[in-house]
Design a protein around this motif. Structure first.
Motif, PDB file in Angstrom:
ATOM      1  N   VAL A 188     -60.369 -44.915  50.007  1.00 27.38           N
ATOM      2  CA  VAL A 188     -60.488 -46.130  49.217  1.00 27.38           C
ATOM      3  C   VAL A 188     -61.224 -45.762  47.934  1.00 27.38           C
ATOM      4  O   VAL A 188     -62.286 -45.145  47.975  1.00 27.38           O
ATOM      5  N   GLN A 189     -60.593 -46.109  46.818  1.00 28.12           N
ATOM      6  CA  GLN A 189     -61.230 -45.794  45.538  1.00 28.12           C
ATOM      7  C   GLN A 189     -62.056 -46.992  45.095  1.00 28.12           C
ATOM      8  O   GLN A 189     -61.547 -48.107  44.967  1.00 28.12           O
ATOM      9  N   VAL A 190     -63.330 -46.762  44.859  1.00 29.97           N
ATOM     10  CA  VAL A 190     -64.240 -47.837  44.473  1.00 29.97           C
ATOM     11  C   VAL A 190     -64.675 -47.607  43.029  1.00 29.97           C
ATOM     12  O   VAL A 190     -65.046 -46.494  42.654  1.00 29.97           O
ATOM     13  N   GLY A 191     -64.624 -48.672  42.222  1.00 34.21           N
ATOM     14  CA  GLY A 191     -65.184 -48.573  40.873  1.00 34.21           C
ATOM     15  C   GLY A 191     -64.220 -48.140  39.802  1.00 34.21           C
ATOM     16  O   GLY A 191     -64.635 -47.518  38.816  1.00 34.21           O
ATOM     17  N   GLY A 192     -62.932 -48.419  39.961  1.00 38.36           N
ATOM     18  CA  GLY A 192     -61.980 -48.149  38.884  1.00 38.36           C
ATOM     19  C   GLY A 192     -61.356 -46.769  38.945  1.00 38.36           C
ATOM     20  O   GLY A 192     -61.591 -46.010  39.894  1.00 38.36           O
ATOM     21  N   VAL A 210     -63.477 -42.747  48.581  1.00 37.19           N
ATOM     22  CA  VAL A 210     -64.495 -42.818  49.626  1.00 37.19           C
ATOM     23  C   VAL A 210     -63.852 -42.609  50.991  1.00 37.19           C
ATOM     24  O   VAL A 210     -62.952 -43.355  51.389  1.00 37.19           O
ATOM     25  N   PRO A 211     -64.320 -41.596  51.727  1.00 37.41           N
ATOM     26  CA  PRO A 211     -63.777 -41.347  53.065  1.00 37.41           C
ATOM     27  C   PRO A 211     -64.446 -42.249  54.107  1.00 37.41           C
ATOM     28  O   PRO A 211     -65.471 -42.884  53.829  1.00 37.41           O
ATOM     29  N   GLU A 212     -63.878 -42.258  55.308  1.00 36.92           N
ATOM     30  CA  GLU A 212     -64.318 -43.209  56.338  1.00 36.92           C
ATOM     31  C   GLU A 212     -65.800 -43.084  56.684  1.00 36.92           C
ATOM     32  O   GLU A 212     -66.425 -44.075  57.061  1.00 36.92           O
ATOM     33  N   CYS A 213     -66.385 -41.901  56.524  1.00 37.28           N
ATOM     34  CA  CYS A 213     -67.799 -41.751  56.930  1.00 37.28           C
ATOM     35  C   CYS A 213     -68.741 -42.662  56.133  1.00 37.28           C
ATOM     36  O   CYS A 213     -69.881 -42.870  56.540  1.00 37.28           O
ATOM     37  N   TYR A 214     -68.274 -43.216  55.004  1.00 38.47           N
ATOM     38  CA  TYR A 214     -69.140 -44.105  54.204  1.00 38.47           C
ATOM     39  C   TYR A 214     -68.699 -45.574  54.258  1.00 38.47           C
ATOM     40  O   TYR A 214     -69.242 -46.400  53.531  1.00 38.47           O
ATOM     41  N   LEU A 272     -54.056 -37.107  47.952  1.00 37.79           N
ATOM     42  CA  LEU A 272     -55.236 -37.217  47.092  1.00 37.79           C
ATOM     43  C   LEU A 272     -55.211 -36.216  45.937  1.00 37.79           C
ATOM     44  O   LEU A 272     -55.831 -36.457  44.900  1.00 37.79           O
ATOM     45  N   SER A 273     -54.499 -35.119  46.088  1.00 35.37           N
ATOM     46  CA  SER A 273     -54.433 -34.171  44.967  1.00 35.37           C
ATOM     47  C   SER A 273     -53.645 -34.797  43.810  1.00 35.37           C
ATOM     48  O   SER A 273     -53.974 -34.600  42.643  1.00 35.37           O
ATOM     49  N   ARG A 274     -52.633 -35.560  44.135  1.00 36.45           N
ATOM     50  CA  ARG A 274     -51.851 -36.224  43.071  1.00 36.45           C
ATOM     51  C   ARG A 274     -52.663 -37.349  42.438  1.00 36.45           C
ATOM     52  O   ARG A 274     -52.634 -37.555  41.228  1.00 36.45           O
ATOM     53  N   LEU A 275     -53.395 -38.100  43.270  1.00 37.14           N
ATOM     54  CA  LEU A 275     -54.220 -39.189  42.718  1.00 37.14           C
ATOM     55  C   LEU A 275     -55.311 -38.628  41.814  1.00 37.14           C
ATOM     56  O   LEU A 275     -55.599 -39.174  40.748  1.00 37.14           O
ATOM     57  N   ALA A 276     -55.918 -37.522  42.240  1.00 42.11           N
ATOM     58  CA  ALA A 276     -56.983 -36.915  41.437  1.00 42.11           C
ATOM     59  C   ALA A 276     -56.409 -36.364  40.127  1.00 42.11           C
ATOM     60  O   ALA A 276     -57.031 -36.464  39.063  1.00 42.11           O
ATOM     61  N   LEU A 315     -63.685 -34.519  42.191  1.00 44.22           N
ATOM     62  CA  LEU A 315     -64.539 -33.821  43.166  1.00 44.22           C
ATOM     63  C   LEU A 315     -64.511 -34.499  44.533  1.00 44.22           C
ATOM     64  O   LEU A 315     -64.550 -33.814  45.566  1.00 44.22           O
ATOM     65  N   SER A 316     -64.437 -35.831  44.556  1.00 36.78           N
ATOM     66  CA  SER A 316     -64.401 -36.487  45.872  1.00 36.78           C
ATOM     67  C   SER A 316     -63.102 -36.129  46.595  1.00 36.78           C
ATOM     68  O   SER A 316     -63.101 -35.903  47.813  1.00 36.78           O
ATOM     69  N   ALA A 317     -62.006 -36.036  45.854  1.00 38.13           N
ATOM     70  CA  ALA A 317     -60.739 -35.641  46.479  1.00 38.13           C
ATOM     71  C   ALA A 317     -60.827 -34.202  46.993  1.00 38.13           C
ATOM     72  O   ALA A 317     -60.408 -33.905  48.123  1.00 38.13           O
ATOM     73  N   LEU A 318     -61.407 -33.326  46.181  1.00 32.58           N
ATOM     74  CA  LEU A 318     -61.557 -31.914  46.591  1.00 32.58           C
ATOM     75  C   LEU A 318     -62.466 -31.781  47.805  1.00 32.58           C
ATOM     76  O   LEU A 318     -62.175 -31.029  48.740  1.00 32.58           O
ATOM     77  N   ASN A 319     -63.579 -32.526  47.784  1.00 29.05           N
ATOM     78  CA  ASN A 319     -64.573 -32.389  48.846  1.00 29.05           C
ATOM     79  C   ASN A 319     -64.133 -33.002  50.169  1.00 29.05           C
ATOM     80  O   ASN A 319     -64.377 -32.442  51.228  1.00 29.05           O
ATOM     81  N   TYR A 320     -63.500 -34.162  50.099  1.00 27.02           N
ATOM     82  CA  TYR A 320     -63.191 -34.881  51.344  1.00 27.02           C
ATOM     83  C   TYR A 320     -61.749 -34.719  51.819  1.00 27.02           C
ATOM     84  O   TYR A 320     -61.444 -35.005  52.968  1.00 27.02           O
ATOM     85  N   TYR A 321     -60.882 -34.302  50.916  1.00 28.20           N
ATOM     86  CA  TYR A 321     -59.468 -34.156  51.294  1.00 28.20           C
ATOM     87  C   TYR A 321     -58.925 -32.800  50.832  1.00 28.20           C
ATOM     88  O   TYR A 321     -57.894 -32.744  50.144  1.00 28.20           O
TER      89      TYR A 321
END
Ligand code: SF4
Length: 512
Positions: A378-382, A388-392, A423-427, A494-500
């Motif tokens: 889920v992308q938060v903040g535009g 954001v991955p499920e752990c949060y 997520l690589s395409r979204l990033a 970075l969130s895409a790289l780190n979590y996906y």
């Protein structure tokens, strides 16, 4: 009888005008005396057009209604007494609405947005009337004490800005409302401009009284033609009724307000680029200092706040700082109108106090994914917010708690993706977005975003060494960019790289 059909552009896009026309035609055919009110939207978009019929028990809702449904709906309501398949019951009892804490959006869907009488009948101008009885410094203190922070994304305390402008010595001061709502999946500003314009006018007038400004502008994105038209009409009505202009409500105070239409650049949502645009120049970010509170529009002290920030002010003045501060958690006071969109069953506007969780928003309100598949991110903040991955998803939403784990609350936009999302395409899209929208003033963003797209393509094509380069580039953009556009592009990447990492063809252990 009284019937309500929203005039909000989301409802109009879904056929509200046709429904209103069909109702009028049916009323004439049946000889019914009908009072058709074009109200604002409740923000329950999966039910739009949401038609409401006034009954002794309250307003009964039907939705989503098409023009073809109108005959059957009137038959059910007035003849057979049988429940219509689109009947949602009493609108106030719909759980999606009932479980919200609507402060700023309290009138949304309830009133006719351009009726001053309706606005005043629903607590409108109570904040302004109170502000006019107070010393300007007390008004500023109320906003400071309420804990209200900028809702546009930066979350800077509104009262501190106001205090700075109030203390500045200048012959002319301004209040500018930033309504260049460009974040993907956001619409709370648009709904306010179209659905409760007098609330924004009231908030801006209070800001003017508090800081000594006499001229204000609402800078509205050009993609919002309904909002521009509604605001202009509301300003004319408020001026004619003495709530704006010279000698507001015989107080001796003056505040003139105008709409400025933006020209379609995302970067003009950045406050200094917006000022450049308003001055008739190309929308390029200014270096700070000087801060706009001291040298803003035309070099004069300027209050710049987002729509929701200013729209939150009337209730703070009307009900008091303590009332507002009581909502929320930690240093995040009050409520935020969350905008739930993307792959979700029940997308819409949810105003809740800070402290709500993403899981509550996505599942209790949203009903899970529209596709029925598991939610992946889920992308938060535009567009420049983190994935954001499920752990949060159970972390209480609060500016500080989110920042501690690298998530920005931003303007409250929440875009849901199911497990088919790559997520690589979204990033990559985020990086490309930055390259397209960059104003070109600083090198990390202007050059970095273009190189970033190339590096991401290399990574996607199997060059795993490119990951180190991409992380390094994100670091440079984060720390070296002049404004948030370049600085925040690292969030989605970075969130895409780190979590996906698997979406980039990387092993989980490679991710940092
Ligand atoms: Fe312009 Fe990008 Fe630099 Fe911001 S970060 S000033 S948008 S070039």
């Amino acid at each position: 009888f009284k019937i309500y059909v929203p005039r909000d552009s989301a409802a109009v896009a879904l056929g509200a005008d046709e429904v209103a026309a069909a109702l009028l035609a049916q009323a004439q055919q049946r000889g019914l005396e009908m009072d058709l009110v074009r109200n604002s939207s409740r923000g329950l978009f999966w039910l739009e057009p949401l038609v409401e019929v006034q009954t002794p028990a309250g307003r009964v809702a039907y939705g989503p209604v098409t023009a073809e449904d109108v005959t059957g709906l009137l038959d059910a309501q007035f003849h057979t007494g049988a429940d219509h398949r689109l009947k949602q019951g009493l609108v106030d009892e719909i759980p999606y609405l009932k479980q919200q804490e609507r402060l700023t959006f309290a009138r949304m869907g309830v009133t006719d947005p351009l009726s001053l009488a309706d606005y005043e009948a629903h607590a409108g101008f109570a904040g302004l009337r109170r502000a006019l009885t107070l010393d300007a410094s007390v008004v500023v203190q109320q906003v400071l004490d309420s804990g209200l922070r900028g809702r546009g994304g930066a979350a800077f305390p509104a009262g501190i800005k106001w205090k700075t402008v109030a203390a500045a010595q200048a012959a002319q001061k301004y209040v500018v409302c930033n309504a260049d709502e460009g974040d993907s999946g956001t619409y709370s500003d648009r709904m306010t401009l179209e659905g409760d314009p007098f609330m924004l006018i009231e908030g801006m007038t209070i800001a003017a009284i508090a800081t000594g400004a006499t001229q204000g502008y609402v800078y509205i994105r050009s993609e919002y033609p309904h909002a521009v038209a509604t605001m202009r009409e509301a300003i004319d009505k408020a001026t004619a009724a003495g709530f704006l202009g010279a000698d507001i409500l015989q107080s001796g105070k003056t505040f003139h307000l105008e709409v400025r239409k933006a020209a379609g650049a995302y970067v003009c949502g950045e406050e200094t680029a917006m000022l450049e645009s308003m001055e008739g120049k190309r929308g390029v970010v200014r270096a700070k200092p000087p801060i706009p509170a001291l040298q803003g529009l035309f070099g004069q002290p300027t209050v710049i706040n987002n729509v929701i920030t200013l729209a939150s002010v009337p209730i703070i003045l009307a009900r008091g700082a303590d009332f507002y501060k009581h909502y929320g958690v930690g240093r995040s006071h009050g409520t935020l109108p969350f905008q739930l969109t993307g792959n979700v069953k029940r997308g819409g506007l949810i105003e809740k106090a800070f402290g709500v969780t993403l899981r509550q928003l996505m599942f209790d309100f949203g009903g899970g994914s529209a596709s029925g598949r598991p939610i992946k991110a889920v992308q938060v903040g535009g567009p420049l917010g983190a994935y954001v991955p499920e752990c949060y998803w159970d972390l209480p939403l609060d500016y500080e708690a989110y920042a501690a784990v690298g998530i920005t609350v931003g303007h409250g936009g929440i875009v849901v993706h199911d497990d088919t999302a790559d997520l690589s395409r979204l990033a990559r899209y985020a990086m490309e977005f930055c390259a397209i929208e960059s104003c070109g003033k600083c090198t990390p963003c202007r050059i970095g975003s273009t190189r970033g797209v190339e590096v991401m393509d290399r990574l996607k094509n199997g060059d795993h060494q490119a990951e180190v380069l991409l992380r390094d580039l994100c670091d440079t953009m984060l720390h070296g960019s002049l404004c948030a556009l370049g600085g925040m592009t690292s969030n989605p990447v970075l969130s895409a790289l780190n979590y996906y990492p698997q979406d980039f063809g990387l092993a989980a252990s490679v991710a940092k």
